[in-house]
Write an enzyme that holds these catalytic residues in place. Structure first.
Site, PDB file in Angstrom:
ATOM      1  N   GLY A   1     -29.178 -40.613  42.389  1.00  0.00           N
ATOM      2  CA  GLY A   1     -29.772 -41.856  42.878  1.00  0.00           C
ATOM      3  C   GLY A   1     -28.776 -42.912  43.325  1.00  0.00           C
ATOM      4  O   GLY A   1     -29.084 -44.097  43.276  1.00  0.00           O
ATOM      5  N   ASN A  19     -27.771 -43.397  46.408  1.00  0.00           N
ATOM      6  CA  ASN A  19     -28.336 -44.004  47.625  1.00  0.00           C
ATOM      7  C   ASN A  19     -29.447 -44.987  47.262  1.00  0.00           C
ATOM      8  O   ASN A  19     -29.553 -46.061  47.858  1.00  0.00           O
ATOM      9  CB  ASN A  19     -28.864 -42.915  48.569  1.00  0.00           C
ATOM     10  CG  ASN A  19     -27.761 -42.290  49.390  1.00  0.00           C
ATOM     11  OD1 ASN A  19     -27.275 -42.901  50.345  1.00  0.00           O
ATOM     12  ND2 ASN A  19     -27.326 -41.093  49.012  1.00  0.00           N
ATOM     13  N   ARG A  56     -46.293 -24.986  46.518  1.00  0.00           N
ATOM     14  CA  ARG A  56     -45.662 -26.123  47.212  1.00  0.00           C
ATOM     15  C   ARG A  56     -46.708 -27.025  47.865  1.00  0.00           C
ATOM     16  O   ARG A  56     -46.631 -28.253  47.773  1.00  0.00           O
ATOM     17  CB  ARG A  56     -44.677 -25.606  48.270  1.00  0.00           C
ATOM     18  CG  ARG A  56     -43.968 -26.732  49.012  1.00  0.00           C
ATOM     19  CD  ARG A  56     -43.048 -26.221  50.120  1.00  0.00           C
ATOM     20  NE  ARG A  56     -42.077 -25.266  49.641  1.00  0.00           N
ATOM     21  CZ  ARG A  56     -40.960 -25.590  48.967  1.00  0.00           C
ATOM     22  NH1 ARG A  56     -40.690 -26.846  48.711  1.00  0.00           N
ATOM     23  NH2 ARG A  56     -40.121 -24.657  48.573  1.00  0.00           N
ATOM     24  N   ARG A  83     -36.079 -31.161  47.876  1.00  0.00           N
ATOM     25  CA  ARG A  83     -37.137 -30.171  48.042  1.00  0.00           C
ATOM     26  C   ARG A  83     -37.514 -30.069  49.508  1.00  0.00           C
ATOM     27  O   ARG A  83     -37.496 -31.073  50.234  1.00  0.00           O
ATOM     28  CB  ARG A  83     -38.381 -30.576  47.248  1.00  0.00           C
ATOM     29  CG  ARG A  83     -38.284 -30.308  45.760  1.00  0.00           C
ATOM     30  CD  ARG A  83     -39.555 -30.759  45.069  1.00  0.00           C
ATOM     31  NE  ARG A  83     -40.749 -30.098  45.574  1.00  0.00           N
ATOM     32  CZ  ARG A  83     -41.211 -28.917  45.150  1.00  0.00           C
ATOM     33  NH1 ARG A  83     -40.588 -28.274  44.201  1.00  0.00           N
ATOM     34  NH2 ARG A  83     -42.303 -28.396  45.669  1.00  0.00           N
ATOM     35  N   ILE A  84     -37.859 -28.862  49.918  1.00  0.00           N
ATOM     36  CA  ILE A  84     -38.407 -28.677  51.258  1.00  0.00           C
ATOM     37  C   ILE A  84     -39.870 -29.086  51.195  1.00  0.00           C
ATOM     38  O   ILE A  84     -40.575 -28.783  50.234  1.00  0.00           O
ATOM     39  CB  ILE A  84     -38.245 -27.197  51.687  1.00  0.00           C
ATOM     40  CG1 ILE A  84     -36.751 -26.922  51.915  1.00  0.00           C
ATOM     41  CG2 ILE A  84     -39.060 -26.892  52.932  1.00  0.00           C
ATOM     42  CD1 ILE A  84     -36.411 -25.475  52.166  1.00  0.00           C
ATOM     43  N   ASN A 103     -34.864 -39.522  56.154  1.00  0.00           N
ATOM     44  CA  ASN A 103     -34.039 -38.792  55.191  1.00  0.00           C
ATOM     45  C   ASN A 103     -32.576 -39.109  55.454  1.00  0.00           C
ATOM     46  O   ASN A 103     -32.183 -39.302  56.602  1.00  0.00           O
ATOM     47  CB  ASN A 103     -34.284 -37.281  55.387  1.00  0.00           C
ATOM     48  CG  ASN A 103     -33.439 -36.422  54.465  1.00  0.00           C
ATOM     49  OD1 ASN A 103     -33.318 -36.708  53.271  1.00  0.00           O
ATOM     50  ND2 ASN A 103     -32.850 -35.363  55.004  1.00  0.00           N
ATOM     51  N   HIS A 111     -28.895 -37.455  55.219  1.00  0.00           N
ATOM     52  CA  HIS A 111     -28.352 -36.096  55.133  1.00  0.00           C
ATOM     53  C   HIS A 111     -26.833 -36.152  55.336  1.00  0.00           C
ATOM     54  O   HIS A 111     -26.358 -36.804  56.276  1.00  0.00           O
ATOM     55  CB  HIS A 111     -28.997 -35.215  56.209  1.00  0.00           C
ATOM     56  CG  HIS A 111     -28.499 -33.808  56.179  1.00  0.00           C
ATOM     57  ND1 HIS A 111     -28.935 -32.892  55.249  1.00  0.00           N
ATOM     58  CD2 HIS A 111     -27.584 -33.162  56.942  1.00  0.00           C
ATOM     59  CE1 HIS A 111     -28.318 -31.746  55.447  1.00  0.00           C
ATOM     60  NE2 HIS A 111     -27.492 -31.884  56.465  1.00  0.00           N
ATOM     61  N   SER A 142     -26.053 -38.631  58.356  1.00  0.00           N
ATOM     62  CA  SER A 142     -27.087 -39.010  59.326  1.00  0.00           C
ATOM     63  C   SER A 142     -28.311 -39.524  58.595  1.00  0.00           C
ATOM     64  O   SER A 142     -28.658 -39.025  57.527  1.00  0.00           O
ATOM     65  CB  SER A 142     -27.522 -37.784  60.155  1.00  0.00           C
ATOM     66  OG  SER A 142     -26.420 -37.152  60.777  1.00  0.00           O
ATOM     67  N   THR A 181     -39.379 -34.584  60.235  1.00  0.00           N
ATOM     68  CA  THR A 181     -40.417 -33.785  60.882  1.00  0.00           C
ATOM     69  C   THR A 181     -40.508 -32.466  60.111  1.00  0.00           C
ATOM     70  O   THR A 181     -39.767 -32.254  59.145  1.00  0.00           O
ATOM     71  CB  THR A 181     -40.070 -33.502  62.357  1.00  0.00           C
ATOM     72  OG1 THR A 181     -38.868 -32.723  62.389  1.00  0.00           O
ATOM     73  CG2 THR A 181     -39.868 -34.784  63.148  1.00  0.00           C
ATOM     74  N   LEU A 241     -36.659 -28.648  59.075  1.00  0.00           N
ATOM     75  CA  LEU A 241     -35.736 -29.099  58.032  1.00  0.00           C
ATOM     76  C   LEU A 241     -34.505 -29.785  58.634  1.00  0.00           C
ATOM     77  O   LEU A 241     -33.777 -29.178  59.424  1.00  0.00           O
ATOM     78  CB  LEU A 241     -35.285 -27.907  57.175  1.00  0.00           C
ATOM     79  CG  LEU A 241     -34.287 -28.237  56.064  1.00  0.00           C
ATOM     80  CD1 LEU A 241     -34.936 -29.083  54.978  1.00  0.00           C
ATOM     81  CD2 LEU A 241     -33.676 -26.981  55.484  1.00  0.00           C
ATOM     82  N   ASP A 242     -34.287 -31.038  58.251  1.00  0.00           N
ATOM     83  CA  ASP A 242     -33.154 -31.841  58.737  1.00  0.00           C
ATOM     84  C   ASP A 242     -33.086 -31.852  60.268  1.00  0.00           C
ATOM     85  O   ASP A 242     -31.997 -31.973  60.851  1.00  0.00           O
ATOM     86  CB  ASP A 242     -31.822 -31.327  58.153  1.00  0.00           C
ATOM     87  CG  ASP A 242     -31.811 -31.388  56.631  1.00  0.00           C
ATOM     88  OD1 ASP A 242     -32.388 -32.328  56.069  1.00  0.00           O
ATOM     89  OD2 ASP A 242     -31.217 -30.480  56.002  1.00  0.00           O
ATOM     90  N   GLU A 298     -22.244 -43.381  53.524  1.00  0.00           N
ATOM     91  CA  GLU A 298     -23.636 -42.940  53.532  1.00  0.00           C
ATOM     92  C   GLU A 298     -24.548 -44.052  52.987  1.00  0.00           C
ATOM     93  O   GLU A 298     -25.617 -44.316  53.534  1.00  0.00           O
ATOM     94  CB  GLU A 298     -23.725 -41.684  52.658  1.00  0.00           C
ATOM     95  CG  GLU A 298     -25.011 -40.940  52.710  1.00  0.00           C
ATOM     96  CD  GLU A 298     -24.939 -39.680  51.833  1.00  0.00           C
ATOM     97  OE1 GLU A 298     -23.968 -38.913  51.960  1.00  0.00           O
ATOM     98  OE2 GLU A 298     -25.850 -39.477  51.035  1.00  0.00           O
TER      99      GLU A 298
HETATM  100  C1  GRF Z   1     -26.561 -37.389  49.104  1.00  0.00           C
HETATM  101  O1  GRF Z   1     -25.354 -36.870  49.511  1.00  0.00           O
HETATM  102  C2  GRF Z   1     -27.602 -37.184  50.161  1.00  0.00           C
HETATM  103  O2  GRF Z   1     -27.109 -37.259  51.455  1.00  0.00           O
HETATM  104  C3  GRF Z   1     -28.056 -35.793  49.873  1.00  0.00           C
HETATM  105  O3  GRF Z   1     -28.065 -35.714  48.477  1.00  0.00           O
HETATM  106  C4  GRF Z   1     -27.138 -36.621  47.938  1.00  0.00           C
HETATM  107  C5  GRF Z   1     -27.882 -37.509  46.995  1.00  0.00           C
HETATM  108  O4  GRF Z   1     -27.063 -38.370  46.282  1.00  0.00           O
HETATM  109  N1  GRF Z   1     -29.297 -35.514  50.553  1.00  0.00           N
HETATM  110  P1  GRF Z   1     -27.694 -39.541  45.427  1.00  0.00           P
HETATM  111  O5  GRF Z   1     -28.773 -38.914  44.530  1.00  0.00           O
HETATM  112  O6  GRF Z   1     -28.280 -40.555  46.347  1.00  0.00           O
HETATM  113  O7  GRF Z   1     -26.571 -40.078  44.617  1.00  0.00           O
END
Ligand code: GRF
Length: 229
Positions: free
Chosen positions: A16, A18, A69, A95-96, A111, A113, A140, A145, A148-149, A178
């Site tokens: 977490g 981000n 799912r 998760r997808i 998202n 990525h 990014s 959509t 995936l990514d 990021e």
């Molecule tokens: C990040 O690198 C994000 O881009 C990827 O998973 C990681 C998550 O990190 N999809 P955090 O849980 O936000 O620390």
């Protein structure tokens, strides 16, 4: 006049960091919106504690308690929808997603990525960039959509790859960029400057020819136009 905040739901699976960047931006009045829900597929996700500490409502839904799912995603997105988000942010949600769950949210879900999409969708992005001998790596933020990514990319943050880099060192150097990228992208969405229109990303009503770039000042810049956006 009553103030109607731009409502944001964040989906996480783990650390977490981000999410923490979004929370900090909100607390400092830099997000342009309010995180109304943090949802996780894992009870142990450390990000849930960060949300609780910030007084944000949390929700954990265990995939093992659902038939498949499609059933899980339907239940999860019903709960998320109940929070009436204007935007859903997948921030390390590992998760997808079922296309039927995504469909109602296309254009309202993003998202983050860790690669310069369209390079390296999926996992192990840092290792793959190293193995390809890339001089540039990055992250990014894209609209989600069913692919995936694969949705339209809103903005990217680039870093130079160094000769001595490992997957770990790349990940470590990329992460703070990021975080800034995600905050700046969510702010642009909350301000209504960035929108989805007809399968493309628009900035101030004009379709983007290329993703916005995160500059060293933490702002997003349009490569097609000199100066700040
Ligand atoms: C990040 O690198 C994000 O881009 C990827 O998973 C990681 C998550 O990190 N999809 P955090 O849980 O936000 O620390």
């Amino acid at each position: 006049m009553t103030y109607t905040p731009f409502r944001i739901a964040v989906l996480i699976s783990g650390r977490g960091s981000n999410l923490q960047a979004l929370i900090a931006a909100q607390q400092q009045g830099r997000l342009g919106g309010e995180i109304v829900l943090v949802a996780s597929n894992r009870r142990a996700a450390a990000g849930l504690l960060r949300a609780e500490e910030a007084g944000i409502e949390t929700l954990t839904l265990d995939p093992a308690a659902h038939a498949d799912r499609a059933a899980y995603d339907a239940a999860l997105f019903a709960r998320v929808a109940a929070a009436r988000p204007d935007l859903i942010v997948l921030a390390g949600f590992m998760r997808i997603l079922d296309p039927a769950a995504i469909a109602p949210w296309v254009g309202r879900m993003v998202n983050v990525h860790p690669s310069l999409l369209p390079r390296y969708p999926g996992l192990h992005t840092h290792q793959r960039a190293l193995e390809a001998g890339d001089a540039l790596h990055g992250a990014s933020v894209h609209f989600v959509t069913a692919e995936l990514d694969g949705g339209p990319v809103i903005a990217q943050a680039e870093i130079a790859v160094r000769a001595e880099d490992t997957a770990e060192s790349l990940a470590e150097r990329l992460l703070p960029r990021e975080h800034k990228l995600l905050v700046a992208s969510v702010r642009a969405l909350a301000q209504g400057r960035v929108r989805w229109h007809a399968g493309r990303v628009e900035l101030d009503g004009v379709p983007l020819n290329a993703p916005l770039q995160l500059a060293s000042d933490g702002e997003l810049h349009d490569r097609d136009k000199p100066g700040a956006t």
